[in-house]
Design an enzyme around this catalytic site. Structure first.
Site, PDB file in Angstrom:
ATOM      1  CB  SER A   1      -7.674 -18.701 -30.383  1.00 15.01           C
ATOM      2  OG  SER A   1      -6.712 -19.507 -29.956  1.00 15.01           O
TER       3      SER A   1
ATOM      4  CE  LYS B   1      -6.514 -24.050 -29.609  1.00 12.82           C
ATOM      5  NZ  LYS B   1      -6.726 -22.052 -28.701  1.00 12.82           N
TER       6      LYS B   1
ATOM      7  CB  SER C   1      -3.695 -20.889 -29.225  1.00 13.47           C
ATOM      8  OG  SER C   1      -4.467 -20.635 -28.498  1.00 13.47           O
TER       9      SER C   1
ATOM     10  CE  LYS D   1      -4.193 -19.693 -32.851  1.00 15.65           C
ATOM     11  NZ  LYS D   1      -4.229 -18.744 -31.848  1.00 15.65           N
TER      12      LYS D   1
END
Length: 174
Positions: free
Chosen positions: A62, A10, A7, A163
């Site tokens: 997420s 992202k 993730s 993140k």
């Protein structure tokens, strides 16, 4: 070394969404944006929310559904958005990065390096809205509260984002 990035993908998704969309624009969730595998902000077809709220779902919860929604809003389709992700990575000098989706689900042709992710992140944190979103420990969207999975925000003074990610194949990413 190129590796799966889960993730942390992202970060690029948020950067491109912010470059293409007004954060305060209201959108209506389409059925094809919902029920995406993995982490989710639990979008419902017909749900109205802003791009900023989708970004909270993307970066805090997420949400893979938020990633698909933002990709479709910004580029018309997931495929076109992945192409734009790769173009933008090249513009940033990322020589060992290839994106195949906006959410980071494992794929053989979806990878990056620590150096390339640092370059993408350095670009993203120039955006004030991005900085605001990733520095939050939580955000309310309608009746839901999304919590940031980045425990460094509350355990390490001076940390303001960015993140985390996880898949079984990629392991934990930051």
């Amino acid at each position: 070394e190129p590796m799966l990035i889960a993730s942390t993908t992202k970060i690029m998704t948020a950067l491109l969404a912010l470059e293409a969309c007004d954060p305060d624009m209201t959108v209506t969730a389409r059925p094809e944006w919902t029920g995406i595998e993995g982490s989710s902000m639990y979008l419902a077809p017909g749900q109205e929310l802003t791009v900023r709220e989708l970004l909270y779902g993307l970066m805090l919860a997420s949400g893979n559904d938020a990633a698909v929604a933002l990709a479709c809003l910004a580029a018309g389709s997931v495929e076109a958005f992945a192409d734009r992700m790769n173009e933008r990575a090249a513009e940033l000098g990322c020589e060992n990065t290839h994106f195949s989706n906006p959410n980071g689900l494992d794929a053989e042709d979806h990878y990056s390096t620590a150096r390339d992710l640092a370059a993408i992140t350095a670009e993203a944190i120039q955006n004030e809205t991005f900085r605001d979103i990733v520095s939050r420990t939580s955000a309310d969207v309608g009746e839901n509260t999304y919590y940031n999975h980045n425990k460094l925000l509350t355990s390490c003074p001076g940390v303001f984002g960015v993140k985390t990610g996880y898949t079984l194949a990629a392991g934990r990413t930051l």
